[in-house]
Write a protein that holds these residues in place. Sequence first.
Motif, short mmCIF file in Angstrom:
data_model
loop_
_atom_site.label_atom_id
_atom_site.label_comp_id
_atom_site.label_asym_id
_atom_site.label_seq_id
_atom_site.Cartn_x
_atom_site.Cartn_y
_atom_site.Cartn_z
N ALA A 1 99.94 -11.70 113.45
CA ALA A 1 99.49 -10.35 113.21
C ALA A 1 100.17 -9.52 112.46
O ALA A 1 100.18 -8.47 111.31
N VAL A 2 101.67 -9.64 111.95
CA VAL A 2 102.60 -8.91 111.26
C VAL A 2 102.47 -9.26 110.53
O VAL A 2 102.55 -8.60 109.17
N GLY A 3 102.50 -11.18 109.82
CA GLY A 3 102.26 -11.21 108.65
C GLY A 3 100.88 -10.99 107.83
O GLY A 3 100.40 -10.53 106.87
N VAL A 4 99.57 -11.25 108.56
CA VAL A 4 98.91 -10.46 108.03
C VAL A 4 98.09 -8.96 108.14
O VAL A 4 97.55 -9.14 106.84
N LEU A 5 99.25 -8.54 108.05
CA LEU A 5 98.83 -7.03 108.39
C LEU A 5 99.03 -6.74 107.15
O LEU A 5 99.71 -6.45 106.65
N GLY A 6 100.29 -7.89 106.73
CA GLY A 6 101.65 -7.28 105.26
C GLY A 6 100.93 -7.74 104.12
O GLY A 6 100.70 -7.07 102.87
N ILE A 7 100.23 -8.67 104.95
CA ILE A 7 98.82 -9.80 103.85
C ILE A 7 98.24 -8.65 102.83
O ILE A 7 98.17 -8.02 102.12
N ALA A 8 97.64 -7.91 104.00
CA ALA A 8 96.29 -6.90 103.87
C ALA A 8 96.95 -5.62 103.36
O ALA A 8 96.62 -4.80 102.24
N SER A 9 97.90 -4.90 103.67
CA SER A 9 98.55 -4.14 103.07
C SER A 9 99.38 -4.09 101.72
O SER A 9 98.72 -3.16 100.85
#
Length: 151
Positions: free
Chosen positions: A69-77
């Motif tokens: 989840a933290v990784g997906v948020l980073g990619i989305a940001s």
Amino acid sequence: MQVRFVALALGILFLLLGLAGFVPVLMLIPGGATPDAPLNMPNLTFSDGYGYLFGLFPTNYLHNAVRIAVGVLGIASYTSFGGAILYTRGFAIAYILIALMGLLPITNTTFGVMPLYGNNVWFNLLAAGIAAYFGFFKPVDPIETGTPSVG
């Protein structure tokens, strides 16, 4: 390096670590233990998938899901400067607190849910330090924000 690329790099790193935690060959259990009863396993209420990622980082399935989840948020940001700043600042604050929790015996398993101790502490501090530098301290280039320079 731009803050957007730092958010992207942290996102990719944490996504890959989270996914790697679900690959059995990358998960090691302590020597002399069996998959049903690992040695030195803390008292976790959620012990499914407990082991050491790459033999270094204690983790379980919930911890892997949080990393994803933290990784997906980073990619989305990565898609916007504002999103990347928000992500790196939030990441820095959260992961400094998580690293501190990993040092305290009462909170080093997130109150019995997922392991934060051992090598997770220095890894989380390192990642938080990088995010804090680019989110809070590094001067921002006007080109990154999209604002025209005066003059």
